[in-house]
Enzyme design. Sequence first.
Site, short mmCIF file in Angstrom:
data_model
loop_
_atom_site.label_atom_id
_atom_site.label_comp_id
_atom_site.label_asym_id
_atom_site.label_seq_id
_atom_site.Cartn_x
_atom_site.Cartn_y
_atom_site.Cartn_z
N GLY A 131 0.83 -1.21 0.00
CA GLY A 131 0.00 0.00 0.00
C GLY A 131 0.85 1.25 0.00
O GLY A 131 0.57 2.22 0.70
N TYR B 281 -14.45 -2.45 9.14
CA TYR B 281 -13.08 -1.93 9.17
C TYR B 281 -12.48 -2.09 10.58
O TYR B 281 -11.36 -2.59 10.74
CB TYR B 281 -13.11 -0.44 8.78
CG TYR B 281 -11.78 0.26 8.88
CD1 TYR B 281 -10.78 0.03 7.95
CD2 TYR B 281 -11.52 1.16 9.93
CE1 TYR B 281 -9.55 0.68 8.05
CE2 TYR B 281 -10.30 1.81 10.04
CZ TYR B 281 -9.32 1.57 9.10
OH TYR B 281 -8.11 2.21 9.21
N SER C 25 -4.97 0.61 13.38
CA SER C 25 -5.70 1.88 13.49
C SER C 25 -6.16 2.04 14.92
O SER C 25 -6.23 1.05 15.66
CB SER C 25 -6.92 1.84 12.56
OG SER C 25 -7.70 3.01 12.71
P1 NAP Z 1 -4.91 5.51 1.09
O1 NAP Z 1 -4.34 6.86 0.89
O2 NAP Z 1 -6.26 5.20 0.54
O3 NAP Z 1 -3.86 4.41 0.57
C1 NAP Z 1 -4.19 3.06 0.66
C2 NAP Z 1 -3.07 2.23 0.08
O4 NAP Z 1 -3.46 0.84 0.17
C3 NAP Z 1 -2.82 2.54 -1.38
O5 NAP Z 1 -1.45 2.53 -1.64
C4 NAP Z 1 -3.50 1.39 -2.09
O6 NAP Z 1 -2.78 1.06 -3.28
C5 NAP Z 1 -3.33 0.26 -1.10
N1 NAP Z 1 -4.29 -0.80 -1.32
C6 NAP Z 1 -5.64 -0.77 -1.14
N2 NAP Z 1 -6.18 -1.94 -1.51
C7 NAP Z 1 -5.15 -2.73 -1.96
C8 NAP Z 1 -5.07 -4.04 -2.48
N3 NAP Z 1 -6.15 -4.82 -2.63
N4 NAP Z 1 -3.85 -4.53 -2.83
C9 NAP Z 1 -2.74 -3.75 -2.69
N5 NAP Z 1 -2.77 -2.52 -2.20
C10 NAP Z 1 -3.96 -2.01 -1.84
O7 NAP Z 1 -5.04 5.19 2.66
P2 NAP Z 1 -4.10 5.61 3.87
O8 NAP Z 1 -4.79 6.66 4.64
O9 NAP Z 1 -2.73 5.85 3.42
O10 NAP Z 1 -4.16 4.27 4.73
C11 NAP Z 1 -3.10 3.35 4.73
C12 NAP Z 1 -3.28 2.40 5.90
O11 NAP Z 1 -3.36 3.15 7.10
C13 NAP Z 1 -4.56 1.57 5.81
O12 NAP Z 1 -4.32 0.28 6.29
C14 NAP Z 1 -5.49 2.31 6.76
O13 NAP Z 1 -6.47 1.49 7.31
C15 NAP Z 1 -4.51 2.79 7.81
N6 NAP Z 1 -4.98 3.95 8.57
C16 NAP Z 1 -5.11 5.17 7.99
C17 NAP Z 1 -5.54 6.24 8.77
C18 NAP Z 1 -5.67 7.63 8.21
O14 NAP Z 1 -6.15 8.51 8.95
N7 NAP Z 1 -5.26 7.92 7.01
C19 NAP Z 1 -5.88 6.04 10.10
C20 NAP Z 1 -5.75 4.77 10.66
C21 NAP Z 1 -5.28 3.72 9.88
P3 NAP Z 1 -3.43 0.71 -4.70
O15 NAP Z 1 -4.70 1.46 -4.82
O16 NAP Z 1 -2.36 1.10 -5.66
O17 NAP Z 1 -3.63 -0.78 -4.68
#
Ligand code: NAP
Length: 257
Positions: free
Chosen positions: A14, A157, A143
């Site tokens: 990701g 989630y 998270s």
């Molecule tokens: P994001 O900007 O939507 O990025 C998500 C990443 O996951 C992208 O690189 C996407 O890549 C990848 N991904 C999604 N489905 C995939 C799949 N089936 N196979 C491979 N890659 C996949 O989200 P983010 O905010 O950076 O979140 C990243 C992580 O942090 C997640 O696990 C999320 O639950 C966690 N998180 C985020 C927050 C927040 O506030 N942002 C808070 C708590 C936890 P592709 O689309 O290229 O596949």
Amino acid sequence: MVKRLDQKSAVVTGATKGLGRSIASVFASAGASVLVVGRDEQGGTGTVNAIKEAGGRASFFKADVSCRQDLEAMAKAAEDAHGGIDILCSNAGIFPSARVEQMSEQEWDTVHSVNLKGTFFAVQACLPYMKKRNAGRIVLTSSITGPMTGYPGWAHYGASKAGMLGFMRTVAIELAKDNITVNAVLPGNIMTEGLDDVGEQYLERMKQCIPMARLGDPEDVGYAALFLASGEAKYITGQTIVVDGGQTLPESIDAVS
Ligand code: NAP
């Protein structure tokens, strides 16, 4: 000057945008060569180029984390391109919204396939390469939602993110004798592309609940992951670091106003 991850090879799932891109960049700036993993080739190339422009080493591997074969190929690609695997950050995740009364089986399964099963597949695929070196660092992006808090629309989630910690605690015991640690970062609300669709009102109200009065920067999570991936954390396993600007501390809204 010796950097914290000099000579290390890291895999970050990701990493085509958001937190994963930041974690990959922080690892690379600490000296690691990084395999940037995700489905979006353009995004992955963007991360790789940013790392290279900053003087680091990285390559992209296209994979869907819910597909076991993709992740087996990913681990092999890390060995071929970067000589092995020292660090895995299982970060890929999705957070679509659906209230429990309307949630379909498909919606439940998709979230679990990516967030929880994707973590299982990533860890299992990288293990043989870590065992070869008799060392490894696994960092999961969980998270606060699920393990510590709840939010309407995110029952599936939250269950997947809490499940990641249940998985982590047992795997940490299983791998301890192999000198492989398994830990997790628990981000609060971090400003990434993933929050593009949540709306201004969500962001404004969220800020009001955070003692630091702002959302986090992706690097805030990157540096926590860096610590857990480094030699400095060699005796820490099965643990979590919350990165939330104090969001989970207040007992009520009065405590932050
Ligand atoms: P994001 O900007 O939507 O990025 C998500 C990443 O996951 C992208 O690189 C996407 O890549 C990848 N991904 C999604 N489905 C995939 C799949 N089936 N196979 C491979 N890659 C996949 O989200 P983010 O905010 O950076 O979140 C990243 C992580 O942090 C997640 O696990 C999320 O639950 C966690 N998180 C985020 C927050 C927040 O506030 N942002 C808070 C708590 C936890 P592709 O689309 O290229 O596949």
